[in-house]
Design a protein around this motif. Structure first.
Motif, PDB file in Angstrom:
ATOM      1  N   GLY A 177      -0.341  32.202 -30.035  1.00  0.00           N
ATOM      2  CA  GLY A 177      -1.048  31.061 -29.478  1.00  0.00           C
ATOM      3  C   GLY A 177      -0.410  30.538 -28.201  1.00  0.00           C
ATOM      4  N   LEU A 178       0.916  30.502 -28.176  1.00  0.00           N
ATOM      5  CA  LEU A 178       1.618  30.051 -26.975  1.00  0.00           C
ATOM      6  C   LEU A 178       1.350  30.988 -25.798  1.00  0.00           C
ATOM      7  CD1 LEU A 178       5.053  29.089 -28.585  1.00  0.00           C
ATOM      8  CD2 LEU A 178       3.340  27.504 -27.692  1.00  0.00           C
ATOM      9  N   ARG A 179       1.367  32.269 -26.069  1.00  0.00           N
ATOM     10  CA  ARG A 179       1.110  33.234 -25.001  1.00  0.00           C
ATOM     11  C   ARG A 179      -0.346  33.169 -24.539  1.00  0.00           C
ATOM     12  NH1 ARG A 179       3.359  39.129 -26.113  1.00  0.00           N
ATOM     13  NH2 ARG A 179       2.411  39.276 -24.046  1.00  0.00           N
ATOM     14  N   ALA A 180      -1.274  33.043 -25.494  1.00  0.00           N
ATOM     15  CA  ALA A 180      -2.690  33.057 -25.152  1.00  0.00           C
ATOM     16  C   ALA A 180      -3.094  31.853 -24.318  1.00  0.00           C
ATOM     17  CB  ALA A 180      -3.536  33.113 -26.424  1.00  0.00           C
ATOM     18  N   THR A 181      -2.405  30.735 -24.506  1.00  0.00           N
ATOM     19  CA  THR A 181      -2.765  29.518 -23.778  1.00  0.00           C
ATOM     20  C   THR A 181      -1.907  29.285 -22.543  1.00  0.00           C
ATOM     21  OG1 THR A 181      -1.313  28.264 -25.275  1.00  0.00           O
ATOM     22  CG2 THR A 181      -3.658  28.362 -25.833  1.00  0.00           C
ATOM     23  N   GLY A 182      -1.078  30.243 -22.199  1.00  0.00           N
ATOM     24  CA  GLY A 182      -0.302  30.125 -20.978  1.00  0.00           C
ATOM     25  C   GLY A 182       0.897  29.213 -21.071  1.00  0.00           C
ATOM     26  N   ALA A 183       1.419  28.970 -22.271  1.00  0.00           N
ATOM     27  CA  ALA A 183       2.629  28.152 -22.415  1.00  0.00           C
ATOM     28  C   ALA A 183       3.816  28.894 -21.792  1.00  0.00           C
ATOM     29  CB  ALA A 183       2.900  27.858 -23.892  1.00  0.00           C
ATOM     30  N   PRO A 184       4.810  28.165 -21.300  1.00  0.00           N
ATOM     31  CA  PRO A 184       5.937  28.801 -20.589  1.00  0.00           C
ATOM     32  C   PRO A 184       6.951  29.451 -21.523  1.00  0.00           C
ATOM     33  CG  PRO A 184       6.273  26.441 -20.685  1.00  0.00           C
ATOM     34  CD  PRO A 184       4.914  26.692 -21.284  1.00  0.00           C
ATOM     35  N   VAL A 185       6.525  30.516 -22.194  1.00  0.00           N
ATOM     36  CA  VAL A 185       7.404  31.197 -23.146  1.00  0.00           C
ATOM     37  C   VAL A 185       7.715  32.629 -22.746  1.00  0.00           C
ATOM     38  CG1 VAL A 185       6.634  29.777 -25.077  1.00  0.00           C
ATOM     39  CG2 VAL A 185       5.455  31.933 -24.581  1.00  0.00           C
ATOM     40  N   ARG A 186       7.200  33.074 -21.606  1.00  0.00           N
ATOM     41  CA  ARG A 186       7.390  34.466 -21.211  1.00  0.00           C
ATOM     42  C   ARG A 186       8.870  34.789 -21.015  1.00  0.00           C
ATOM     43  NH1 ARG A 186       2.722  37.448 -22.033  1.00  0.00           N
ATOM     44  NH2 ARG A 186       0.926  36.133 -21.535  1.00  0.00           N
ATOM     45  N   GLY A 187       9.224  36.037 -21.337  1.00  0.00           N
ATOM     46  CA  GLY A 187      10.599  36.452 -21.152  1.00  0.00           C
ATOM     47  C   GLY A 187      11.424  36.309 -22.415  1.00  0.00           C
ATOM     48  N   MET A 188      12.651  35.843 -22.270  1.00  0.00           N
ATOM     49  CA  MET A 188      13.576  35.758 -23.390  1.00  0.00           C
ATOM     50  C   MET A 188      13.104  34.850 -24.524  1.00  0.00           C
ATOM     51  SD  MET A 188      16.255  37.035 -24.678  1.00  0.00           S
ATOM     52  CE  MET A 188      16.937  37.900 -23.264  1.00  0.00           C
ATOM     53  N   PRO A 189      12.505  33.669 -24.253  1.00  0.00           N
ATOM     54  CA  PRO A 189      12.054  32.838 -25.375  1.00  0.00           C
ATOM     55  C   PRO A 189      11.074  33.544 -26.302  1.00  0.00           C
ATOM     56  CG  PRO A 189      12.103  31.529 -23.383  1.00  0.00           C
ATOM     57  CD  PRO A 189      12.362  32.949 -22.968  1.00  0.00           C
ATOM     58  N   ALA A 212      16.505  26.177 -26.971  1.00  0.00           N
ATOM     59  CA  ALA A 212      17.332  25.755 -25.826  1.00  0.00           C
ATOM     60  C   ALA A 212      16.781  26.304 -24.514  1.00  0.00           C
ATOM     61  CB  ALA A 212      18.774  26.209 -26.038  1.00  0.00           C
ATOM     62  N   LEU A 213      16.315  27.546 -24.536  1.00  0.00           N
ATOM     63  CA  LEU A 213      15.751  28.140 -23.324  1.00  0.00           C
ATOM     64  C   LEU A 213      14.409  27.519 -22.953  1.00  0.00           C
ATOM     65  CD1 LEU A 213      16.558  31.925 -23.911  1.00  0.00           C
ATOM     66  CD2 LEU A 213      17.679  30.360 -22.320  1.00  0.00           C
ATOM     67  N   LEU A 214      13.682  27.038 -23.942  1.00  0.00           N
ATOM     68  CA  LEU A 214      12.357  26.470 -23.686  1.00  0.00           C
ATOM     69  C   LEU A 214      12.414  25.073 -23.078  1.00  0.00           C
ATOM     70  CD1 LEU A 214      10.235  27.511 -26.812  1.00  0.00           C
ATOM     71  CD2 LEU A 214       9.854  28.175 -24.429  1.00  0.00           C
ATOM     72  N   VAL A 215      13.479  24.335 -23.334  1.00  0.00           N
ATOM     73  CA  VAL A 215      13.528  22.924 -22.918  1.00  0.00           C
ATOM     74  C   VAL A 215      13.249  22.743 -21.423  1.00  0.00           C
ATOM     75  CG1 VAL A 215      15.022  20.914 -22.669  1.00  0.00           C
ATOM     76  CG2 VAL A 215      14.981  22.176 -24.825  1.00  0.00           C
ATOM     77  N   PRO A 216      13.972  23.401 -20.502  1.00  0.00           N
ATOM     78  CA  PRO A 216      13.673  23.182 -19.071  1.00  0.00           C
ATOM     79  C   PRO A 216      12.290  23.677 -18.680  1.00  0.00           C
ATOM     80  CG  PRO A 216      15.256  24.967 -19.349  1.00  0.00           C
ATOM     81  CD  PRO A 216      15.106  24.322 -20.683  1.00  0.00           C
ATOM     82  N   ARG A 217      11.799  24.708 -19.339  1.00  0.00           N
ATOM     83  CA  ARG A 217      10.461  25.211 -19.030  1.00  0.00           C
ATOM     84  C   ARG A 217       9.391  24.214 -19.448  1.00  0.00           C
ATOM     85  NH1 ARG A 217      10.092  31.659 -20.104  1.00  0.00           N
ATOM     86  NH2 ARG A 217      12.142  32.288 -19.323  1.00  0.00           N
ATOM     87  N   LEU A 218       9.550  23.663 -20.621  1.00  0.00           N
ATOM     88  CA  LEU A 218       8.568  22.679 -21.092  1.00  0.00           C
ATOM     89  C   LEU A 218       8.607  21.425 -20.235  1.00  0.00           C
ATOM     90  CD1 LEU A 218       9.054  22.933 -24.970  1.00  0.00           C
ATOM     91  CD2 LEU A 218       7.441  24.171 -23.528  1.00  0.00           C
ATOM     92  N   ALA A 219       9.812  21.023 -19.809  1.00  0.00           N
ATOM     93  CA  ALA A 219       9.949  19.813 -19.002  1.00  0.00           C
ATOM     94  C   ALA A 219       9.259  19.946 -17.651  1.00  0.00           C
ATOM     95  CB  ALA A 219      11.424  19.478 -18.809  1.00  0.00           C
ATOM     96  N   SER A 220       9.130  21.176 -17.152  1.00  0.00           N
ATOM     97  CA  SER A 220       8.491  21.387 -15.847  1.00  0.00           C
ATOM     98  C   SER A 220       7.012  21.735 -15.955  1.00  0.00           C
ATOM     99  CB  SER A 220       9.214  22.503 -15.092  1.00  0.00           C
ATOM    100  OG  SER A 220       9.162  23.722 -15.815  1.00  0.00           O
ATOM    101  N   ASP A 221       6.482  21.757 -17.170  1.00  0.00           N
ATOM    102  CA  ASP A 221       5.072  22.067 -17.393  1.00  0.00           C
ATOM    103  C   ASP A 221       4.356  20.787 -17.804  1.00  0.00           C
ATOM    104  OD1 ASP A 221       2.602  22.872 -18.937  1.00  0.00           O
ATOM    105  OD2 ASP A 221       3.307  24.869 -18.383  1.00  0.00           O
ATOM    106  N   GLU A 222       3.295  20.417 -17.077  1.00  0.00           N
ATOM    107  CA  GLU A 222       2.607  19.157 -17.328  1.00  0.00           C
ATOM    108  C   GLU A 222       2.045  19.062 -18.735  1.00  0.00           C
ATOM    109  OE1 GLU A 222       2.270  16.352 -15.631  1.00  0.00           O
ATOM    110  OE2 GLU A 222       3.667  17.141 -14.164  1.00  0.00           O
ATOM    111  N   ARG A 223       1.566  20.180 -19.265  1.00  0.00           N
ATOM    112  CA  ARG A 223       0.974  20.143 -20.599  1.00  0.00           C
ATOM    113  C   ARG A 223       2.013  19.946 -21.691  1.00  0.00           C
ATOM    114  NH1 ARG A 223      -1.902  25.747 -20.751  1.00  0.00           N
ATOM    115  NH2 ARG A 223       0.050  26.221 -19.711  1.00  0.00           N
ATOM    116  N   TRP A 224       3.222  20.467 -21.477  1.00  0.00           N
ATOM    117  CA  TRP A 224       4.242  20.474 -22.515  1.00  0.00           C
ATOM    118  C   TRP A 224       5.369  19.477 -22.278  1.00  0.00           C
ATOM    119  CZ3 TRP A 224       3.981  23.196 -27.008  1.00  0.00           C
ATOM    120  CH2 TRP A 224       2.932  24.121 -27.106  1.00  0.00           C
ATOM    121  N   LYS A 225       5.343  18.813 -21.144  1.00  0.00           N
ATOM    122  CA  LYS A 225       6.403  17.869 -20.819  1.00  0.00           C
ATOM    123  C   LYS A 225       6.582  16.765 -21.869  1.00  0.00           C
ATOM    124  CE  LYS A 225       8.128  15.074 -16.968  1.00  0.00           C
ATOM    125  NZ  LYS A 225       7.853  14.626 -15.571  1.00  0.00           N
ATOM    126  N   PRO A 226       5.508  16.226 -22.486  1.00  0.00           N
ATOM    127  CA  PRO A 226       5.698  15.152 -23.472  1.00  0.00           C
ATOM    128  C   PRO A 226       6.543  15.533 -24.680  1.00  0.00           C
ATOM    129  CG  PRO A 226       3.425  15.205 -22.726  1.00  0.00           C
ATOM    130  CD  PRO A 226       4.079  16.429 -22.175  1.00  0.00           C
TER     131      PRO A 226
END
Length: 242
Positions: free
Chosen positions: A70-82, A131-145
């Motif tokens: 679901g995260l990948r399908a909706t474009g969440a910032p999880v690509r790569g190591m996460p 831990a790897l997701l935190v900075p990615r989520l913080a820079s994504d408007e949808r996931w920042k909250p």
């Protein structure tokens, strides 16, 4: 957004909820002489005649895979190591459910060794992914909250990982059951936050800030059309004024 994309967060949330309820229920089934404070969940599962704990682990693994999809399908910032770490967590859970450990006091056979290593991989991979997701989520408007909440539960998982490492080695397994359950609770909380927010973003296009956030290809297309229409209207108004 297709119906399949909407199913992923539903499957993830339902699997996590089922697993939590099943694991809690499984604590009351095995030998009443087993102390959950000093016995790991895997050791508890060996004496679980109904296999509830193993089923819960397998379902949680499947739900984690659905969450990743679901995260990948909706474009969440999880690509790569996460996403790789989330995949390791999911696969390790299912292997641990299928390959049980040995009863308390028995020598470790090959299956128990496999169970031990995949359990370690599962426990390590999820806090690292968080831990790897935190900075990615913080820079994504949808996931920042939810970035700060993810940071908290990932940090709790990191402390839990350090604690169980100490207890399992120099600590001579004192209170290992309690420490492991606290660590697992932090990791399931991390999954719950991600799955819950993914579900929220799929059912409601408006996030907590009240701003419309395009989600999916159709949302992006509508937003582009709105911006284009606004630009055209502004240009027409400027020409009329001129």
């Amino acid at each position: 957004m297709t119906a399949v994309k909407r199913l992923y967060p539903l499957i993830a949330c339902a699997s996590i909820l089922f697993s939590v309820v099943a694991v809690v229920a499984g604590q009351f089934g095995p030998d009443p002489y087993l102390d959950p404070l000093n016995v790991t969940i895997s050791e508890y599962a060996v004496s679980d005649r109904g296999g509830v704990t193993e089923v819960a682990m397998a379902v949680l693994g499947v739900g984690s895979l659905a969450l990743l999809a679901g995260l990948r399908a909706t474009g969440a910032p999880v690509r790569g190591m996460p996403e790789w770490l989330l995949g390791v967590w999911s696969g390790a859970l299912m292997v641990a459910a299928l390959v049980p450990t040995t009863p308390i006091g028995a020598d470790l056979d090959l299956a128990a060794q496999v169970h031990r290593y995949v359990s370690v991989a599962a426990f390590v991979s999820l806090p690292a992914a968080g831990a790897l997701l935190v900075p990615r989520l913080a820079s994504d408007e949808r996931w920042k909250p939810v970035a700060r909440v993810v940071e908290w539960v990932a940090l709790a998982g990191g402390f839990g990982l350090l604690a169980i490492t100490y207890v399992a080695m120099p600590g001579e397994r004192v209170m290992i059951g309690l420490v492991e359950r606290l660590l697992l609770g932090a990791e399931v909380a991390l999954l719950g936050v991600l799955a819950g927010w993914l579900l929220w973003t799929t059912v409601s296009p408006r996030l907590s800030a009240g701003r419309l956030v395009p989600f999916g290809d159709r949302g992006v297309a509508r937003e582009r059309e709105r911006v284009a229409a606004g630009s055209a209207l502004g240009g027409a108004s400027w020409r009329s004024a001129a």
